[in-house]
Design a protein around this motif. Sequence first.
Motif, PDB file in Angstrom:
ATOM      1  N   GLY A  93      44.966  38.306  28.454  1.00  0.00           N
ATOM      2  CA  GLY A  93      43.568  37.916  28.289  1.00  0.00           C
ATOM      3  C   GLY A  93      43.062  37.028  29.406  1.00  0.00           C
ATOM      4  O   GLY A  93      41.932  36.535  29.343  1.00  0.00           O
ATOM      5  N   SER A  94      43.882  36.820  30.440  1.00  0.00           N
ATOM      6  CA  SER A  94      43.516  35.958  31.562  1.00  0.00           C
ATOM      7  C   SER A  94      43.539  36.775  32.844  1.00  0.00           C
ATOM      8  O   SER A  94      44.309  37.735  32.959  1.00  0.00           O
ATOM      9  N   PRO A  95      42.729  36.407  33.838  1.00  0.00           N
ATOM     10  CA  PRO A  95      42.711  37.202  35.071  1.00  0.00           C
ATOM     11  C   PRO A  95      44.065  37.240  35.774  1.00  0.00           C
ATOM     12  O   PRO A  95      44.818  36.271  35.771  1.00  0.00           O
ATOM     13  N   ALA A  96      44.355  38.387  36.372  1.00  0.00           N
ATOM     14  CA  ALA A  96      45.469  38.527  37.305  1.00  0.00           C
ATOM     15  C   ALA A  96      44.872  38.791  38.678  1.00  0.00           C
ATOM     16  O   ALA A  96      43.757  39.302  38.788  1.00  0.00           O
ATOM     17  N   ALA A  97      45.603  38.429  39.723  1.00  0.00           N
ATOM     18  CA  ALA A  97      45.135  38.659  41.089  1.00  0.00           C
ATOM     19  C   ALA A  97      45.832  39.873  41.677  1.00  0.00           C
ATOM     20  O   ALA A  97      47.021  40.109  41.439  1.00  0.00           O
ATOM     21  N   LEU A  98      45.084  40.667  42.440  1.00  0.00           N
ATOM     22  CA  LEU A  98      45.624  41.790  43.195  1.00  0.00           C
ATOM     23  C   LEU A  98      45.438  41.492  44.678  1.00  0.00           C
ATOM     24  O   LEU A  98      44.343  41.100  45.096  1.00  0.00           O
ATOM     25  N   ILE A  99      46.493  41.683  45.478  1.00  0.00           N
ATOM     26  CA  ILE A  99      46.442  41.360  46.907  1.00  0.00           C
ATOM     27  C   ILE A  99      46.977  42.541  47.702  1.00  0.00           C
ATOM     28  O   ILE A  99      48.098  43.014  47.448  1.00  0.00           O
ATOM     29  N   CYS A 100      46.174  43.017  48.660  1.00  0.00           N
ATOM     30  CA  CYS A 100      46.626  44.140  49.481  1.00  0.00           C
ATOM     31  C   CYS A 100      46.111  43.997  50.908  1.00  0.00           C
ATOM     32  O   CYS A 100      45.238  43.181  51.205  1.00  0.00           O
ATOM     33  N   THR A 101      46.640  44.851  51.777  1.00  0.00           N
ATOM     34  CA  THR A 101      46.223  44.892  53.164  1.00  0.00           C
ATOM     35  C   THR A 101      44.957  45.730  53.299  1.00  0.00           C
ATOM     36  O   THR A 101      44.384  46.182  52.305  1.00  0.00           O
ATOM     37  N   SER A 102      44.550  45.962  54.526  1.00  0.00           N
ATOM     38  CA  SER A 102      43.277  46.662  54.764  1.00  0.00           C
ATOM     39  C   SER A 102      43.456  48.175  54.750  1.00  0.00           C
ATOM     40  O   SER A 102      44.579  48.687  54.748  1.00  0.00           O
ATOM     41  N   GLY A 103      42.322  48.895  54.746  1.00  0.00           N
ATOM     42  CA  GLY A 103      42.334  50.344  54.818  1.00  0.00           C
ATOM     43  C   GLY A 103      42.438  51.001  53.454  1.00  0.00           C
ATOM     44  O   GLY A 103      41.903  50.502  52.463  1.00  0.00           O
ATOM     45  N   THR A 104      43.165  52.125  53.398  1.00  0.00           N
ATOM     46  CA  THR A 104      43.245  52.872  52.143  1.00  0.00           C
ATOM     47  C   THR A 104      43.976  52.103  51.056  1.00  0.00           C
ATOM     48  O   THR A 104      43.877  52.468  49.878  1.00  0.00           O
ATOM     49  N   ALA A 105      44.716  51.066  51.417  1.00  0.00           N
ATOM     50  CA  ALA A 105      45.343  50.221  50.393  1.00  0.00           C
ATOM     51  C   ALA A 105      44.293  49.718  49.418  1.00  0.00           C
ATOM     52  O   ALA A 105      44.477  49.757  48.196  1.00  0.00           O
ATOM     53  N   ALA A 106      43.173  49.236  49.959  1.00  0.00           N
ATOM     54  CA  ALA A 106      42.097  48.737  49.098  1.00  0.00           C
ATOM     55  C   ALA A 106      41.500  49.859  48.269  1.00  0.00           C
ATOM     56  O   ALA A 106      41.137  49.668  47.097  1.00  0.00           O
ATOM     57  N   ALA A 107      41.375  51.060  48.863  1.00  0.00           N
ATOM     58  CA  ALA A 107      40.783  52.185  48.135  1.00  0.00           C
ATOM     59  C   ALA A 107      41.630  52.585  46.938  1.00  0.00           C
ATOM     60  O   ALA A 107      41.103  53.056  45.921  1.00  0.00           O
ATOM     61  N   ASN A 108      42.942  52.395  47.033  1.00  0.00           N
ATOM     62  CA  ASN A 108      43.834  52.793  45.943  1.00  0.00           C
ATOM     63  C   ASN A 108      43.700  51.919  44.702  1.00  0.00           C
ATOM     64  O   ASN A 108      44.207  52.278  43.640  1.00  0.00           O
ATOM     65  N   TYR A 109      43.044  50.780  44.823  1.00  0.00           N
ATOM     66  CA  TYR A 109      42.782  49.942  43.650  1.00  0.00           C
ATOM     67  C   TYR A 109      41.654  50.499  42.777  1.00  0.00           C
ATOM     68  O   TYR A 109      41.481  50.080  41.633  1.00  0.00           O
ATOM     69  N   LEU A 110      40.855  51.411  43.300  1.00  0.00           N
ATOM     70  CA  LEU A 110      39.616  51.806  42.615  1.00  0.00           C
ATOM     71  C   LEU A 110      39.824  52.264  41.168  1.00  0.00           C
ATOM     72  O   LEU A 110      39.087  51.819  40.277  1.00  0.00           O
ATOM     73  N   PRO A 111      40.790  53.153  40.853  1.00  0.00           N
ATOM     74  CA  PRO A 111      40.922  53.562  39.444  1.00  0.00           C
ATOM     75  C   PRO A 111      41.156  52.394  38.498  1.00  0.00           C
ATOM     76  O   PRO A 111      40.573  52.358  37.401  1.00  0.00           O
ATOM     77  N   ALA A 112      41.985  51.436  38.900  1.00  0.00           N
ATOM     78  CA  ALA A 112      42.241  50.285  38.033  1.00  0.00           C
ATOM     79  C   ALA A 112      41.012  49.387  37.926  1.00  0.00           C
ATOM     80  O   ALA A 112      40.735  48.815  36.868  1.00  0.00           O
ATOM     81  N   VAL A 113      40.277  49.237  39.027  1.00  0.00           N
ATOM     82  CA  VAL A 113      39.046  48.442  39.002  1.00  0.00           C
ATOM     83  C   VAL A 113      38.025  49.073  38.065  1.00  0.00           C
ATOM     84  O   VAL A 113      37.345  48.382  37.291  1.00  0.00           O
ATOM     85  N   VAL A 114      37.908  50.391  38.100  1.00  0.00           N
ATOM     86  CA  VAL A 114      36.984  51.091  37.199  1.00  0.00           C
ATOM     87  C   VAL A 114      37.378  50.863  35.744  1.00  0.00           C
ATOM     88  O   VAL A 114      36.536  50.552  34.888  1.00  0.00           O
ATOM     89  N   GLU A 115      38.671  51.012  35.447  1.00  0.00           N
ATOM     90  CA  GLU A 115      39.126  50.789  34.075  1.00  0.00           C
ATOM     91  C   GLU A 115      38.877  49.346  33.649  1.00  0.00           C
ATOM     92  O   GLU A 115      38.419  49.092  32.520  1.00  0.00           O
ATOM     93  N   ALA A 116      39.148  48.391  34.530  1.00  0.00           N
ATOM     94  CA  ALA A 116      38.909  46.986  34.196  1.00  0.00           C
ATOM     95  C   ALA A 116      37.440  46.730  33.906  1.00  0.00           C
ATOM     96  O   ALA A 116      37.097  45.984  32.986  1.00  0.00           O
ATOM     97  N   SER A 117      36.573  47.350  34.677  1.00  0.00           N
ATOM     98  CA  SER A 117      35.140  47.172  34.462  1.00  0.00           C
ATOM     99  C   SER A 117      34.713  47.743  33.116  1.00  0.00           C
ATOM    100  O   SER A 117      34.027  47.089  32.329  1.00  0.00           O
ATOM    101  N   GLN A 118      35.128  48.977  32.857  1.00  0.00           N
ATOM    102  CA  GLN A 118      34.710  49.643  31.620  1.00  0.00           C
ATOM    103  C   GLN A 118      35.324  49.007  30.379  1.00  0.00           C
ATOM    104  O   GLN A 118      34.706  48.951  29.318  1.00  0.00           O
ATOM    105  N   ALA A 119      36.575  48.542  30.514  1.00  0.00           N
ATOM    106  CA  ALA A 119      37.277  47.952  29.377  1.00  0.00           C
ATOM    107  C   ALA A 119      37.077  46.449  29.266  1.00  0.00           C
ATOM    108  O   ALA A 119      37.625  45.821  28.368  1.00  0.00           O
ATOM    109  N   ARG A 120      36.324  45.864  30.199  1.00  0.00           N
ATOM    110  CA  ARG A 120      36.033  44.432  30.171  1.00  0.00           C
ATOM    111  C   ARG A 120      37.301  43.581  30.301  1.00  0.00           C
ATOM    112  O   ARG A 120      37.595  42.718  29.466  1.00  0.00           O
ATOM    113  N   VAL A 121      38.031  43.844  31.372  1.00  0.00           N
ATOM    114  CA  VAL A 121      39.286  43.136  31.643  1.00  0.00           C
ATOM    115  C   VAL A 121      39.108  42.321  32.922  1.00  0.00           C
ATOM    116  O   VAL A 121      38.688  42.860  33.949  1.00  0.00           O
ATOM    117  N   PRO A 122      39.438  41.021  32.911  1.00  0.00           N
ATOM    118  CA  PRO A 122      39.232  40.190  34.109  1.00  0.00           C
ATOM    119  C   PRO A 122      40.300  40.411  35.165  1.00  0.00           C
ATOM    120  O   PRO A 122      41.503  40.341  34.891  1.00  0.00           O
TER     121      PRO A 122
END
Length: 566
Positions: A93-122
């Motif tokens: 129930g508390s935020p976790a941090a995600l840390i990655c390098t530049s480029g497609t690494a950041a793009a690969n977070y998108l599915p989890a970011v979408v789920e977090a947004s829709q499911a209301r997860v910090p």
Amino acid sequence: MTIGSTHVPSRQSGSRTFTPGGILAGVDPTESLTTRLAGALADLGLSHAVISPGSRSTPLATAFAVEDRITCHVVHDERSAGFFGLGIAKQSGSPAALICTSGTAAANYLPAVVEASQARVPLIVLTADRPPELRGVGAPQTIDQGGIYGVNVRLFHECGVPDEATAAAAPALALRAWTYALDAPHGPVHLNVSLREPLTTASKPAPPTSLRHFRGEVQLPPEDLADLAERLSGRKVLIVAGGHQRPGFAAATAMLAGEAGFPVVADVQNRFPSPSTISHGDLMAATGWFDSQTPDIVVRIGSVPTSRSVWSWMSETDAQQLSIDDATWRDPLGTVSETYRADPAITFADLAGRIAPSPADWLPAWTRADQRVAESVAGTLVDEPFPNEPAIARAVWEAAPPGSTICVGSSMPVRDLDSFSGPPRGDLAVLSNRGANGIDGLLSTAAGASASDGRGVVALTGDLSALHDATALSEIALLGLPVTIVVVNNNGGGIFHFLPQASHMPPERFEALFATPHGRSLTTIATAFGVDAMTVDTEEDLRSAVGTERGPLLVELRTDRDENVR
């Protein structure tokens, strides 16, 4: 720092002083910004960071690594890492941090970011980036990361190249990000940090700050609460709760429903032991029971329920429907006529003692019907040959060790668990990625949930979902997490057999486009990643495997898609 289950002491350097402006004297601004950001987030309560290896993110990764209050989990695959962090945040129930390098690494977070947004997860997403002079000129590992997650984040902030001003402002940025992640509705935030070579390696954490965050809840004012109490008093009320609700919802709902005689039809994620809980709402709605007992008012909590039968009934009933939700709009059916903007748990607690009960025969009629369906289901599952998918879901539910978490996949597993799990268990938590309802990331989510607190997790998933997230098996094995994965392998996409596509085209085309048989053994794949695995075909063996607390294990059961439809 803690990586996995191994504690690594922070590396200490010589003494350094801070200037009145908050900058480390004689320290590179990059190191000052990243260590102060990590330290401020730790002050606010951050305890987990998921790091994927990369060069450009070195200052961020090492800054979080030297912060002793943060457990760092190294996950190589960024897509898996995103869902790993999602699992941590869902479980805690508390935020976790995600840390990655530049480029497609950041793009690969998108599915989890979408789920977090829709499911209301910090979540707090920290992406390293090239400096401005290397953008748009063909530099390696450089894409446009500005706003890469679009409307799916509560906040996007371009931190810029670190200098004394941005380093001094790092604690304020941490508080801003933390606040946005935990405001109603919870969700992900994205901080993009431009880092110029040479890439600093942090050696010492920043000193503590005085930052604190107090999360308020949205509560109805007295006049609106009185209006709601009057509307519900003495009426035949049905509570329908979808999605995943916050802690406190079960207790408040049980108290109010018990006093007022309201039946509660809730997703398996929200179901709780109570005389008011209806465990077989899906099957009751499918048989027409809801039409025979039309309520005066349906009180809707959260998203639409998992059960298609229930939400189909909701789309057609003449009963008035009102929504209690603390933020945004969730009514894809277009049937809500009144909305109360407040936290449901707090609202139900505030309503206790203020509502005249429903007619005396209202709740008993629902509980008697629920019991009849329960008896019918139990008899049917005994008569049907094992393994079959409803019986697998029921066995996992009943055999899961007390205090564990069940992480259930979208598509058929969550529907089977919702329909056939049986009486609620107050000693289990249930998680499912039902924000965007995707099948991806389920094993990684289960791994993160276990890593957040060391609790045993039972993941119930289909074969396609397990194949989609197979790289998570490597992380589960490396970390030795107590995760038992139950894979229902029907060699393809079983849910499509329940949809119109199955009868609207030649069988061979349906198989190629929708059922997509793969012919793979999940036990073989798990073994290759270092996870113990077994294939079982009896209910006794399944219950034994699920009920025994141990390290990583994958249990595979073979079923038939066509037989499952029958």
